[in-house]
Write an enzyme that holds these catalytic residues in place. Structure first.
Site, short mmCIF file in Angstrom:
data_model
loop_
_atom_site.label_atom_id
_atom_site.label_comp_id
_atom_site.label_asym_id
_atom_site.label_seq_id
_atom_site.Cartn_x
_atom_site.Cartn_y
_atom_site.Cartn_z
N ARG A 100 0.80 -1.20 0.00
CA ARG A 100 0.00 0.00 0.00
C ARG A 100 0.85 1.26 0.00
O ARG A 100 0.38 2.36 -0.28
CB ARG A 100 -0.87 0.00 1.27
N ASP A 160 14.46 -0.52 1.02
CA ASP A 160 15.08 -0.66 2.34
C ASP A 160 16.12 -1.77 2.23
O ASP A 160 17.23 -1.54 1.77
CB ASP A 160 13.94 -0.95 3.33
N THR A 161 15.76 -3.00 2.59
CA THR A 161 16.71 -4.11 2.38
C THR A 161 16.89 -4.39 0.89
O THR A 161 17.88 -4.97 0.46
CB THR A 161 16.22 -5.41 3.05
N GLY A 162 15.89 -4.01 0.10
CA GLY A 162 15.95 -4.23 -1.35
C GLY A 162 15.27 -5.50 -1.81
O GLY A 162 15.10 -5.72 -3.00
N THR A 180 12.14 -6.59 -1.72
CA THR A 180 10.87 -6.47 -2.43
C THR A 180 11.11 -5.99 -3.87
O THR A 180 10.63 -6.62 -4.83
CB THR A 180 9.94 -5.47 -1.70
N LEU A 181 11.84 -4.90 -4.00
CA LEU A 181 12.07 -4.34 -5.34
C LEU A 181 12.82 -5.33 -6.22
O LEU A 181 12.49 -5.51 -7.40
CB LEU A 181 12.85 -3.03 -5.21
N LYS A 232 17.02 3.83 1.54
CA LYS A 232 17.84 3.67 2.76
C LYS A 232 18.99 2.73 2.43
O LYS A 232 18.94 1.54 2.74
CB LYS A 232 16.99 2.99 3.85
N ASP A 289 3.82 3.64 6.66
CA ASP A 289 3.04 3.38 7.88
C ASP A 289 3.88 2.84 9.02
O ASP A 289 5.01 2.38 8.83
CB ASP A 289 1.96 2.34 7.58
N ARG A 344 -0.16 6.75 7.43
CA ARG A 344 0.09 6.86 5.98
C ARG A 344 -0.43 8.18 5.44
O ARG A 344 0.04 8.68 4.43
CB ARG A 344 -0.62 5.72 5.23
#
Ligand code: PRP
Length: 184
Positions: A43, A107-109, A111-112, A135, A163, A169
């Site tokens: 989301r 962030d950690t990468g 997902t992308l 980040k 969130d 959000r």
């Protein structure tokens, strides 16, 4: 209890300004007048996606379709790869399509990285990625977004789509969560 700090880390005005700059960059370097599909990761992406796509449209960029997916990557934090769980998939066949993945933060990468690989495996063409926040100090897999709004330190931030336990959000700015004593 954790609550959003009242002084923003990034004001709403600064976000607007940066989103406009990013739209210019994306139109110049990616879309031109060629149509593309914007694939938002819900989301968190919803505010950034809405603002960015309207700016791109104002500049003459040709957004052919807006699509969304809901997913999360999971696994132990020591793993260099995780499983991508798709809760809601894109409602379009991306084979041969130019696709811009849009997310709020890398962030950690995981997902992308996983979404990018998945769409490449499906035959997406000229795949690019745009995130509002980066980040880099948290990265666990080697991925960088093609278009980045702001690079930030390792801070827990909320607002403008981001969130904490599904809250905050809707804030028009981005701010840091901080510990505050419970009210009596
Ligand atoms: C957040 C964010 C990104 C992802 C980034 O999504 O929106 O998609 O985490 O983290 P990573 O780089 O460590 O993979 P989240 O799963 O919290 O869901 P949300 O979009 O509903 O907030």
């Amino acid at each position: 209890m954790l609550v959003p700090r009242t002084t923003p880390l990034i004001t709403g005005e600064r976000i607007c300004e940066r989103v406009r700059e990013l739209a210019v960059q994306i139109v110049d370097e990616y879309c031109g007048e060629e149509p593309f599909i914007a694939a938002g990761l819900l989301r968190g992406c919803y505010v950034f996606m809405a603002d960015l796509m309207r700016e791109i449209s104002r500049l003459g960029g040709h957004v052919r379709e807006l699509e969304f997916m809901v997913c999360s990557s999971y696994g132990s934090s020591t793993e260099s790869s995780r499983t991508l769980e798709i809760q809601r998939d894109l409602n379009i066949d991306v084979r041969g399509e130019r696709v811009l993945i849009v997310d709020d933060i890398v962030d950690t990468g995981h997902t992308l990285y996983a979404v990018k690989q998945m769409l490449l495996n499906r035959g997406a063409d000229d795949l690019n990625t745009a995130v509002l926040l980066d980040k880099p100090s948290r990265r666990e897999v080697a991925i960088d977004a093609d278009f980045v709004g702001f690079t930030i330190e390792n801070l827990f931030v909320v607002g403008y789509g981001l969130d904490y336990a599904q809250r905050y959000r809707e804030l028009p700015h981005i701010t840091v969560l901080e510990e505050r004593p419970e009210p009596d």
